[in-house]
Design a protein around this motif. Structure first.
Motif, PDB file in Angstrom:
ATOM      1  N   VAL A  29       0.852  -1.189   0.000  1.00 57.09           N
ATOM      2  CA  VAL A  29       0.000   0.000   0.000  1.00 57.09           C
ATOM      3  C   VAL A  29       0.887   1.239   0.000  1.00 57.09           C
ATOM      4  N   LEU A  30       0.673   2.133  -0.964  1.00 53.97           N
ATOM      5  CA  LEU A  30       1.484   3.348  -1.110  1.00 53.97           C
ATOM      6  C   LEU A  30       0.636   4.560  -0.728  1.00 53.97           C
ATOM      7  N   LYS A  59       2.476  -6.408  -5.908  1.00 48.47           N
ATOM      8  CA  LYS A  59       1.259  -5.808  -6.459  1.00 48.47           C
ATOM      9  C   LYS A  59       0.979  -4.540  -5.663  1.00 48.47           C
ATOM     10  N   LEU A  60       0.858  -3.392  -6.343  1.00 50.29           N
ATOM     11  CA  LEU A  60       0.790  -2.094  -5.697  1.00 50.29           C
ATOM     12  C   LEU A  60      -0.658  -1.640  -5.538  1.00 50.29           C
ATOM     13  N   LYS A  64      -8.701   5.497  -1.890  1.00 53.71           N
ATOM     14  CA  LYS A  64      -9.406   6.673  -2.416  1.00 53.71           C
ATOM     15  C   LYS A  64      -9.065   7.918  -1.607  1.00 53.71           C
ATOM     16  N   CYS A  65      -8.878   7.743  -0.309  1.00 50.99           N
ATOM     17  CA  CYS A  65      -8.528   8.885   0.535  1.00 50.99           C
ATOM     18  C   CYS A  65      -7.158   9.450   0.166  1.00 50.99           C
ATOM     19  N   VAL A  66      -6.234   8.613  -0.228  1.00 45.55           N
ATOM     20  CA  VAL A  66      -4.904   9.062  -0.648  1.00 45.55           C
ATOM     21  C   VAL A  66      -5.027   9.872  -1.938  1.00 45.55           C
ATOM     22  N   PHE A 117       2.250  -4.764   2.924  1.00 48.27           N
ATOM     23  CA  PHE A 117       3.419  -3.932   3.184  1.00 48.27           C
ATOM     24  C   PHE A 117       2.957  -2.471   3.051  1.00 48.27           C
ATOM     25  N   VAL A 118       3.469  -1.591   3.865  1.00 50.09           N
ATOM     26  CA  VAL A 118       3.100  -0.178   3.794  1.00 50.09           C
ATOM     27  C   VAL A 118       4.328   0.629   3.399  1.00 50.09           C
TER      28      VAL A 118
END
Length: 285
Positions: A29-30, A59-60, A64-66, A117-118
């Protein structure tokens, strides 16, 4: 230094796969800060750079908030907004829009059930996520990506969970106790049934033996064949040698000596013939 960094990264990834159940392809998660860092330092493509860091396929994702937060930041983050639209969207279940860090915390939850993963450049967000078990963190330093080591609280959680799995819970103890009781009861029932069967078989055998005895007595049949005992007999006279009379050897020797004297005497005594008749015949002729 690069070789040591890769070894450290592989060690962290193996720990996550073994203790928290992470599987390939790894989901990352990016947030907006990390996407902006990649574009500013020309670390592209992002999926290739992250797969090199984790030494596996990735897999990236983003939320929506980002994306809404990048829109509010204006033209300075327009390229980051365009790159974020190309990423997969992770589901965030809240009606009102939240800040990016609050949204990511909701997506991760208490135990990170989706095994994310963050990737973030926000230091405060990384500190918050270090308290959540099973959340590996990725951040950028200029044109390199680094995997942050697991915190002490996360390692302590793994240790406590392993000790808990090694011991038996109350529910498991009750289930085991109930199963042991059921097994003992079934064994006792089997033993009692076997004893009853043995007693019944013995009774049947006794009854059959008594019936046989009664029928033999009624029919006058003896219990077993009656055999005559064989008496000792004398030897077969035809196969025996005749008895030889045993004489006294002294007597035999005496007889032999007497016979010997007689023979000697008979031999010594010779008959003398007279020649008178022969002489008379000659004179008469």
């Amino acid at each position: 230094m690069r070789v040591k960094k890769q070894k450290r990264h592989r060690k962290i990834v193996r720990f996550c796969t073994a203790c928290f159940g992470f599987r390939q392809p790894y989901k990352v998660v990016l947030d907006g800060t990390f996407v902006h860092h990649l574009i500013a330092n020309q670390v592209t493509p992002a999926d290739k750079a992250l797969s090199t860091t984790l030494a596996a396929s990735v897999k990236l994702f983003t939320t929506k908030c980002v994306i809404d937060e990048l829109k509010r930041l204006g033209e300075s983050h327009s390229e980051a907004l365009h790159a974020a639209h190309e990423l997969a969207i992770a589901r965030c279940e809240h009606e009102k829009k939240k800040s990016a860090d609050a949204c990511i915390m909701d997506v991760i939850g208490e135990k990170n059930p989706e095994h994310f993963f963050v990737a973030t450049q926000d230091v405060d967000l990384r500190k918050k996520l270090q308290e959540v078990p099973g959340v590996p963190l990725v951040y950028g330093l200029r044109n390199t990506l680094l995997l942050e080591p697991l915190s002490a609280s996360q390692r302590q959680f793994v240790k406590v969970s392993e000790e808990g799995r090694s011991h038996m819970t109350e529910l498991e103890h009750k289930i085991l106790k109930k199963r042991a009781k059921d097994i003992l009861e079934t064994d006792e029932m089997r033993d009692s049934l076997n004893e009853d069967e043995n007693v019944g078989d013995q009774k049947l055998e006794m009854q059959t033996v008594k019936k046989k005895d009664n029928t033999r007595k009624q029919l006058g049949v003896k219990d077993g064949p009656q055999f005559k005992r064989k008496k000792a007999k004398g030897p077969n006279p035809l196969s025996c040698k005749k008895k030889t009379s045993r004489e006294n050897p002294n007597m035999v020797s005496g007889k032999e000596s007497k016979d010997g004297d007689n023979t000697m005497r008979s031999r010594s005594k010779k008959r003398k013939r007279s020649h008178k008749g022969k002489a008379l015949a000659e004179t008469s002729s």
